[in-house]
Design an enzyme around this catalytic site. Structure first.
Site, PDB file in Angstrom:
ATOM      1  N   ASP A  56       4.285  -1.166 -13.802  1.00  0.00           N
ATOM      2  CA  ASP A  56       4.005  -1.279 -12.372  1.00  0.00           C
ATOM      3  C   ASP A  56       4.628  -0.082 -11.676  1.00  0.00           C
ATOM      4  OD1 ASP A  56       3.796  -1.897  -9.690  1.00  0.00           O
ATOM      5  OD2 ASP A  56       4.609  -3.923  -9.874  1.00  0.00           O
ATOM      6  N   ASN A 114      -3.792   7.890  -8.254  1.00  0.00           N
ATOM      7  CA  ASN A 114      -5.012   7.124  -8.023  1.00  0.00           C
ATOM      8  C   ASN A 114      -4.752   5.645  -7.769  1.00  0.00           C
ATOM      9  OD1 ASN A 114      -8.019   6.417  -8.393  1.00  0.00           O
ATOM     10  ND2 ASN A 114      -7.035   5.291 -10.061  1.00  0.00           N
ATOM     11  N   TYR A 130      -4.990  -0.871   5.626  1.00  0.00           N
ATOM     12  CA  TYR A 130      -5.470  -0.067   4.499  1.00  0.00           C
ATOM     13  C   TYR A 130      -5.785   1.344   4.981  1.00  0.00           C
ATOM     14  CZ  TYR A 130      -8.685   1.914   1.116  1.00  0.00           C
ATOM     15  OH  TYR A 130      -9.312   2.768   0.236  1.00  0.00           O
ATOM     16  N   ALA A 151      -4.612   2.869   7.501  1.00  0.00           N
ATOM     17  CA  ALA A 151      -3.364   3.543   7.860  1.00  0.00           C
ATOM     18  C   ALA A 151      -2.665   4.114   6.634  1.00  0.00           C
ATOM     19  CB  ALA A 151      -2.438   2.575   8.590  1.00  0.00           C
ATOM     20  N   LYS A 177      -4.109   5.213   3.967  1.00  0.00           N
ATOM     21  CA  LYS A 177      -4.852   6.380   3.510  1.00  0.00           C
ATOM     22  C   LYS A 177      -4.694   7.552   4.484  1.00  0.00           C
ATOM     23  CE  LYS A 177      -6.191   4.719  -0.357  1.00  0.00           C
ATOM     24  NZ  LYS A 177      -5.592   5.265  -1.612  1.00  0.00           N
TER      25      LYS A 177
END
Length: 255
Positions: free
Chosen positions: A65, A92, A156, A158, A160
């Site tokens: 993780d 990624n 989400y 925000a 990126k």
């Protein structure tokens, strides 16, 4: 498109690809391997990573993780121990969340930022000494929603937007060290990310159909198409490009 067997652009290079168990991450790991690189595919689930590694002899995997304490040291150390160097870090791994304002949940916000912003930051920090030695690259994964609003997905989007600003800022900071930092911002791409966000397969198909009708090219991208651009941003021939966010969305952001 994936690299051809004759394209050995990354021969002798070492790449770490997070979120390599499926989708864009798997396609990127395979594309790097086909282009000659040794690849460490990283993700939480061992079984999907085994499938990725089985696709090419140049791919090895580490199930961990990336948000866990000590994960950056473990991940970077594993690659350098195996192959003695590190040339490319592809951040990624990420998650999305459909969360209207009225349903805002603190833990969901915290988890989104932990995976999409904090984890790649700490991985980049750990990788940096090695990337300085190889004049390497960092490629971050953003989204069209890193620079477009997303109703029902503000947090989400925000994360990126943060990824895109980190990309530009790191590029400026590391240019003198010869380390390039760029980002690829995919539009709608057929992966399992929507299922992990909690949508049913039927709801995901409906969303893809809706998006396809809005995209000027009238098609949803495949993961291999996004991997193509990730490799192009890491390509040594592109050494004068840094701090760029390349949007691959079939023209969606033009409308």
């Amino acid at each position: 498109m994936p690299a051809t067997p004759h394209d050995q652009t990354f021969s002798g290079h070492v790449a770490i690809v997070t979120g390599a168990g499926s989708g864009i991450g798997r396609a990127t790991a395979v594309a790097f391997a086909e282009a000659g690189a040794h690849v460490l595919g990283v993700g939480r689930r061992a079984e999907p990573l085994k499938e990725t590694a089985a696709a090419h002899a140049n791919i090895e995997f580490l199930a961990t993780d990336v948000c866990a304490d000590g994960a950056p040291v473990k991940v970077v150390g594993a690659a350098v121990e195996r192959w003695g160097r590190l040339d490319h870090l592809v951040n990624n791994a990420g998650a999305t969340a459909v969360m209207p304002m009225a349903e805002t949940d603190k833990q969901t916000i915290v988890d989104l930022f932990a995976l999409n912003v904090v984890a790649p930051s700490l991985l980049a920090r750990e990788a940096l000494p090695h990337l300085r030695r190889t004049s390497g690259t960092i490629v971050n994964l953003s989204s069209t929603y890193g620079h477009r609003p997303m109703a029902g997905g503000a947090h989400y989007a925000a994360t990126k937007a943060a990824v895109e600003q980190m990309t530009r800022s790191w590029a400026l900071e590391l240019a003198a060290d010869g380390v390039r930092v760029n980002a690829v911002a995919p539009g709608p791409t057929r992966t399992d990310v929507m299922l992990h966000a909690g949508l049913t397969p039927e709801a995901a198909d409906d969303m893809y159909a809706y998006e396809r009708d809005r995209i000027p090219t009238r098609r949803i991208a495949g993961a291999e198409e996004i991997a193509h651009w990730i490799l192009r941003m890491a390509d040594p021939a592109g050494r004068h490009a840094t701090g760029q966010v390349i949007t691959v969305d079939g023209g969606l952001e033009l409308i």
